[in-house]
Design an enzyme around this catalytic site. Sequence first.
Site, PDB file in Angstrom:
ATOM      1  N   ARG A 134       0.768  -1.256  -0.053  1.00  0.00           N
ATOM      2  CA  ARG A 134      -0.263  -0.133   0.065  1.00  0.00           C
ATOM      3  C   ARG A 134       0.893   1.176  -0.042  1.00  0.00           C
ATOM      4  O   ARG A 134       0.601   2.158  -0.740  1.00  0.00           O
ATOM      5  CB  ARG A 134      -0.969   0.029   1.076  1.00  0.00           C
ATOM      6  CG  ARG A 134      -2.105  -1.059   1.065  1.00  0.00           C
ATOM      7  CD  ARG A 134      -3.049  -0.935   2.211  1.00  0.00           C
ATOM      8  NE  ARG A 134      -4.147  -1.836   1.665  1.00  0.00           N
ATOM      9  CZ  ARG A 134      -4.916  -2.264   2.833  1.00  0.00           C
ATOM     10  NH1 ARG A 134      -4.581  -2.153   4.123  1.00  0.00           N
ATOM     11  NH2 ARG A 134      -5.977  -3.072   2.490  1.00  0.00           N
ATOM     12  N   GLY A 151     -13.384  -3.638   0.146  1.00  0.00           N
ATOM     13  CA  GLY A 151     -14.705  -3.028   0.014  1.00  0.00           C
ATOM     14  C   GLY A 151     -15.041  -2.037  -0.789  1.00  0.00           C
ATOM     15  O   GLY A 151     -15.985  -2.148  -1.123  1.00  0.00           O
ATOM     16  N   GLY A 190     -10.544  -9.193  -2.094  1.00  0.00           N
ATOM     17  CA  GLY A 190      -9.406 -10.084  -1.280  1.00  0.00           C
ATOM     18  C   GLY A 190      -9.131 -11.429  -2.014  1.00  0.00           C
ATOM     19  O   GLY A 190      -8.071 -11.528  -2.492  1.00  0.00           O
ATOM     20  N   LYS A 229     -20.656 -17.311   0.083  1.00  0.00           N
ATOM     21  CA  LYS A 229     -21.979 -17.093   0.373  1.00  0.00           C
ATOM     22  C   LYS A 229     -22.583 -16.234  -0.575  1.00  0.00           C
ATOM     23  O   LYS A 229     -22.254 -15.145  -1.099  1.00  0.00           O
ATOM     24  CB  LYS A 229     -22.072 -16.582   1.877  1.00  0.00           C
ATOM     25  CG  LYS A 229     -21.653 -17.461   2.932  1.00  0.00           C
ATOM     26  CD  LYS A 229     -22.010 -16.926   4.169  1.00  0.00           C
ATOM     27  CE  LYS A 229     -21.719 -17.753   5.155  1.00  0.00           C
ATOM     28  NZ  LYS A 229     -21.717 -17.006   6.570  1.00  0.00           N
TER      29      LYS A 229
HETATM   30  P1  AMP Z   1     -15.711 -14.902   0.113  1.00  0.00           P
HETATM   31  O1  AMP Z   1     -14.944 -14.397   1.486  1.00  0.00           O
HETATM   32  O2  AMP Z   1     -17.255 -14.922   0.446  1.00  0.00           O
HETATM   33  O3  AMP Z   1     -15.146 -14.167  -1.054  1.00  0.00           O
HETATM   34  O4  AMP Z   1     -15.276 -16.478  -0.163  1.00  0.00           O
HETATM   35  C1  AMP Z   1     -14.075 -16.847   0.024  1.00  0.00           C
HETATM   36  C2  AMP Z   1     -14.092 -18.157   0.613  1.00  0.00           C
HETATM   37  O5  AMP Z   1     -14.793 -19.018   0.009  1.00  0.00           O
HETATM   38  C3  AMP Z   1     -12.544 -18.577   0.453  1.00  0.00           C
HETATM   39  O6  AMP Z   1     -11.902 -18.717   1.624  1.00  0.00           O
HETATM   40  C4  AMP Z   1     -12.917 -20.004  -0.036  1.00  0.00           C
HETATM   41  O7  AMP Z   1     -12.343 -21.147   0.821  1.00  0.00           O
HETATM   42  C5  AMP Z   1     -14.399 -20.232   0.305  1.00  0.00           C
HETATM   43  N1  AMP Z   1     -14.899 -21.202  -0.515  1.00  0.00           N
HETATM   44  C6  AMP Z   1     -14.679 -21.318  -2.114  1.00  0.00           C
HETATM   45  N2  AMP Z   1     -15.584 -22.601  -2.413  1.00  0.00           N
HETATM   46  C7  AMP Z   1     -15.817 -23.119  -1.588  1.00  0.00           C
HETATM   47  C8  AMP Z   1     -16.695 -24.466  -1.022  1.00  0.00           C
HETATM   48  N3  AMP Z   1     -16.976 -25.140  -2.211  1.00  0.00           N
HETATM   49  N4  AMP Z   1     -16.709 -24.758   0.100  1.00  0.00           N
HETATM   50  C9  AMP Z   1     -16.472 -24.189   1.100  1.00  0.00           C
HETATM   51  N5  AMP Z   1     -15.863 -22.892   1.078  1.00  0.00           N
HETATM   52  C10 AMP Z   1     -15.542 -22.489  -0.062  1.00  0.00           C
END
Ligand code: AMP
Length: 423
Positions: free
Chosen positions: A35, A400, A377, A221
């Site tokens: 950064r 963000g 991220g 999610k």
């Molecule tokens: P996010 O923080 O919502 O962008 O999600 C990223 C995270 O999703 C990472 O840490 C991944 O390990 C997790 N992730 C991706 N695919 C899967 C999966 N099939 N099952 C569980 N976690 C997952």
Amino acid sequence: MQSIDNFNFAGKKAFVRVDFNVPLDENFNITDDTRIRAALPTLKKILADGGSLIIGSHLGRPKGVTDKFSLKHILNHVSELLGVEVQFANDCIGEEAGVKAAALQPGEALLLENLRFYAEEEGKPRGLAEDATDEEKKAAKKAVKESQKEFVKRLASYADCYVNDAFGTAHRAHASTALIADYFDTDSKMFGYLMEKEVKAVDKVMKDIVRPFTAIMGGSKVSSKIEIIENLLNKVDNLIITGGMTYTFTKAQGGKIGKSICEDDKLDLALDLIQKAKDKGVNLVLAVDAKIADDFKNDANTAYADVNEIPDEWEGLDIGPKTMEIYSNVIKNSKTILWNGPTGVFEFDNFTAGSRAVGEAIVEATKNGAFSLVGGGDSVACVNKFGLADKVSYVSTGGGALLEAIEGKVLPGIAAVKGEPYK
Ligand code: AMP
């Protein structure tokens, strides 16, 4: 609007808002100075012109003055990188800061102590009792908003011009990221080089789109990505929804997903998004197969399965080879690409292949003239892990802030410099 390239800083004092919110270890050594380096072109241009710098930043999330979050810990490193001995003011609005700012000569620089040591930076009251009444909360908010005016005025008083190079905090309407812009006329406020690059990259995926446009949204999610997905449905030709979100869509359509990650309260939403994509003529691309595991760990037993035929005790931790091919073909035929979120649990080495395939397809499309933006991220961590960061068009520095921009929200830090409304 004014641009940093057209502005001659000779004899001028510039207040530059940077994002020096770098990670420190327990001995206050900087563990990643990306950064700071990202702001150097802006800072160096001002000094080279014969201007002087008043550098403002936050570090961490202090709730008052805290040694742990003092910017003095990074002073030497900033001096080294900038090639000048940077002075320090240990209270960003104290008398010393004013005296040092006033005495700055062309080519000199002053780093102000953490702006967030003051509640006025964020404009949110601090230290409210847990059982504070609504009345008390309202009064405290009013008080901090009142004192915020003096705070902003004081910061602005140090300088002749304002440069915002802190994309990482552009989604916050804070004193130094947005409110301060009102104290400078149109010709004396501008983006720094980093901010300019980020704004251009966002415009390429939100406004000046060359088609076909493909967005790859991964992650765990659906609930955390709904607003982005809904906004993207109005922009893209192809939308790849992948990662852990896959299984909510599969289950919603009647598939068997074993113990894969799933948001049972979002099944209707998934069906709704599938329908919306159809209505808008967007090609929604979902996985057809998965690399499955009998435990959530790197060295679990693995197999491949159709995404809607996952056995009971197994879970999908990455996409399978058929899906990789489908995604790759879509990506390679695109002219604009946005990637946010991995296709699987890329932190486990045995489940990185899908994310790597996506990264490689993006690199190939980029070689063929596509514009590719990677941000938020985990996809940044992916391209870094796979050594692909310098082979895509742009890797955003703002987590963000980038996500809010893709949601279609106005970013106060950008709007304020442009003189546009943001409240
Ligand atoms: P996010 O923080 O919502 O962008 O999600 C990223 C995270 O999703 C990472 O840490 C991944 O390990 C997790 N992730 C991706 N695919 C899967 C999966 N099939 N099952 C569980 N976690 C997952």
